[in-house]
Write a protein that holds these residues in place. Sequence first.
Motif, PDB file in Angstrom:
ATOM      1  N   MET A 122       0.888  -1.209  -0.023  1.00 50.63           N
ATOM      2  CA  MET A 122       0.079   0.018  -0.112  1.00 50.63           C
ATOM      3  C   MET A 122       0.982   1.138   0.013  1.00 50.63           C
ATOM      4  O   MET A 122       0.365   2.299  -0.303  1.00 50.63           O
ATOM      5  CB  MET A 122      -0.973   0.141   1.331  1.00 50.63           C
ATOM      6  CG  MET A 122      -1.903  -0.956   1.311  1.00 50.63           C
ATOM      7  SD  MET A 122      -2.265  -1.738   2.694  1.00 50.63           S
ATOM      8  CE  MET A 122      -2.974  -3.252   2.238  1.00 50.63           C
ATOM      9  N   VAL A 123       2.047   1.125   0.639  1.00 52.53           N
ATOM     10  CA  VAL A 123       3.138   2.230   0.619  1.00 52.53           C
ATOM     11  C   VAL A 123       4.400   1.837   0.140  1.00 52.53           C
ATOM     12  O   VAL A 123       4.764   0.665   0.410  1.00 52.53           O
ATOM     13  CB  VAL A 123       2.976   2.729   2.052  1.00 52.53           C
ATOM     14  CG1 VAL A 123       4.132   3.833   2.196  1.00 52.53           C
ATOM     15  CG2 VAL A 123       1.807   3.086   2.613  1.00 52.53           C
ATOM     16  N   ASN A 124       5.034   2.660  -0.503  1.00 53.32           N
ATOM     17  CA  ASN A 124       6.536   2.404  -0.950  1.00 53.32           C
ATOM     18  C   ASN A 124       7.434   3.623  -0.253  1.00 53.32           C
ATOM     19  O   ASN A 124       7.071   5.073  -0.631  1.00 53.32           O
ATOM     20  CB  ASN A 124       6.704   2.370  -2.198  1.00 53.32           C
ATOM     21  CG  ASN A 124       8.203   1.857  -2.608  1.00 53.32           C
ATOM     22  OD1 ASN A 124       8.951   1.695  -1.791  1.00 53.32           O
ATOM     23  ND2 ASN A 124       8.752   2.025  -4.054  1.00 53.32           N
ATOM     24  N   GLN A 125       8.132   3.355   0.701  1.00 51.31           N
ATOM     25  CA  GLN A 125       9.079   4.397   1.299  1.00 51.31           C
ATOM     26  C   GLN A 125      10.299   4.580   0.791  1.00 51.31           C
ATOM     27  O   GLN A 125      11.190   3.659   0.630  1.00 51.31           O
ATOM     28  CB  GLN A 125       9.136   4.219   2.942  1.00 51.31           C
ATOM     29  CG  GLN A 125       9.923   5.326   3.661  1.00 51.31           C
ATOM     30  CD  GLN A 125      10.130   5.137   5.064  1.00 51.31           C
ATOM     31  OE1 GLN A 125      11.329   4.736   5.392  1.00 51.31           O
ATOM     32  NE2 GLN A 125       9.124   4.936   5.881  1.00 51.31           N
ATOM     33  N   LEU A 126      10.529   5.724  -0.010  1.00 51.60           N
ATOM     34  CA  LEU A 126      12.118   5.993  -0.682  1.00 51.60           C
ATOM     35  C   LEU A 126      12.735   7.113  -0.252  1.00 51.60           C
ATOM     36  O   LEU A 126      11.918   8.227   0.173  1.00 51.60           O
ATOM     37  CB  LEU A 126      11.609   6.282  -2.343  1.00 51.60           C
ATOM     38  CG  LEU A 126      10.587   5.098  -3.076  1.00 51.60           C
ATOM     39  CD1 LEU A 126       9.837   5.806  -4.097  1.00 51.60           C
ATOM     40  CD2 LEU A 126      11.674   3.927  -3.220  1.00 51.60           C
ATOM     41  N   GLU A 127      14.070   7.196  -0.509  1.00 55.28           N
ATOM     42  CA  GLU A 127      14.695   8.419  -0.493  1.00 55.28           C
ATOM     43  C   GLU A 127      14.118   9.299  -1.428  1.00 55.28           C
ATOM     44  O   GLU A 127      14.417   8.943  -2.825  1.00 55.28           O
ATOM     45  CB  GLU A 127      15.854   8.176  -0.680  1.00 55.28           C
ATOM     46  CG  GLU A 127      16.836   9.410  -0.355  1.00 55.28           C
ATOM     47  CD  GLU A 127      18.408   9.118  -0.638  1.00 55.28           C
ATOM     48  OE1 GLU A 127      19.106   8.073  -0.732  1.00 55.28           O
ATOM     49  OE2 GLU A 127      19.390  10.214  -0.737  1.00 55.28           O
ATOM     50  N   LEU A 128      13.519  10.530  -1.016  1.00 54.75           N
ATOM     51  CA  LEU A 128      13.267  11.290  -1.903  1.00 54.75           C
ATOM     52  C   LEU A 128      13.185  12.577  -1.084  1.00 54.75           C
ATOM     53  O   LEU A 128      12.928  13.132  -0.197  1.00 54.75           O
ATOM     54  CB  LEU A 128      11.562  11.257  -2.396  1.00 54.75           C
ATOM     55  CG  LEU A 128      11.144  10.069  -2.869  1.00 54.75           C
ATOM     56  CD1 LEU A 128       9.687   9.972  -2.786  1.00 54.75           C
ATOM     57  CD2 LEU A 128      11.708   9.894  -4.097  1.00 54.75           C
TER      58      LEU A 128
END
Length: 173
Positions: A60-66
């Motif tokens: 449901m979520v993708n946590q990325l370096e942004l």
Amino acid sequence: MYLLHWPREKGDSQWRSHLCQTWKAVSELYKAGKIKAIGVSNFLPHHMKVLEENFEILPMVNQLELHIGYMQNYAVDYCRERNIHIQAWSPLGRGRIKENPFIVKMAEKYMVTPEKLMLRFLNQQDISIIPKSNNEERMKANLDIYDFTIDEFDMSLLLSLPQLGFSEEHPDL
Ligand SMILES: NC(=O)c1ccc[n+]([C@@H]2O[C@H](COP(=O)([O-])OP(=O)(O)OC[C@H]3O[C@@H](n4cnc5c(N)ncnc54)[C@H](OP(=O)(O)O)[C@@H]3O)[C@@H](O)[C@H]2O)c1
């Protein structure tokens, strides 16, 4: 929310099978109602495809370096096409980009700190942000980002900057 931190262990030639075993366990906990939301972190499209090919329940979520200067458009667009919510880790670039002259000048224009500009930049793209601070005043400041709007022209400028402040943490390298 429960996230898988990395798609693979470096050097693991069996990572697809290990990933499927892990996602199976996480999906079962979700189906049993023990976890409200399940997701992943640092997953690029080729990692996500392994889950798509093998499971009905997707992250449901993708946590990325942004952050400004590192927007991983390929991964973000891929997730958005599948309604996977995006969350930004190191939204302040962990201090690596705050002295960039372009960011400093833009922050001055809006009369905000560079950090406030960086957080609002992500928030205006419907990306959730998890800035970290050990200081109470800065924690409060990081919640107080909604009283100005970066205009479309400046968003476009910020989105077109060359790469800045990459952590050099990459799931495949
Ligand atoms: N999923 C992953 O692979 C992954 C990887 C890395 C990090 N994360 C998570 O992402 C979250 C944040 O990332 P991060 O800690 O790497 O970097 P970050 O939030 O981009 O930067 C944290 C740094 O910024 C400073 N800071 C915070 N607010 C500030 C403000 N308003 N003004 C000036 N300086 C400010 C902090 O110092 P002070 O404490 O002195 O304020 C700290 O040095 C953490 O919860 C971390 O666990 C996830």
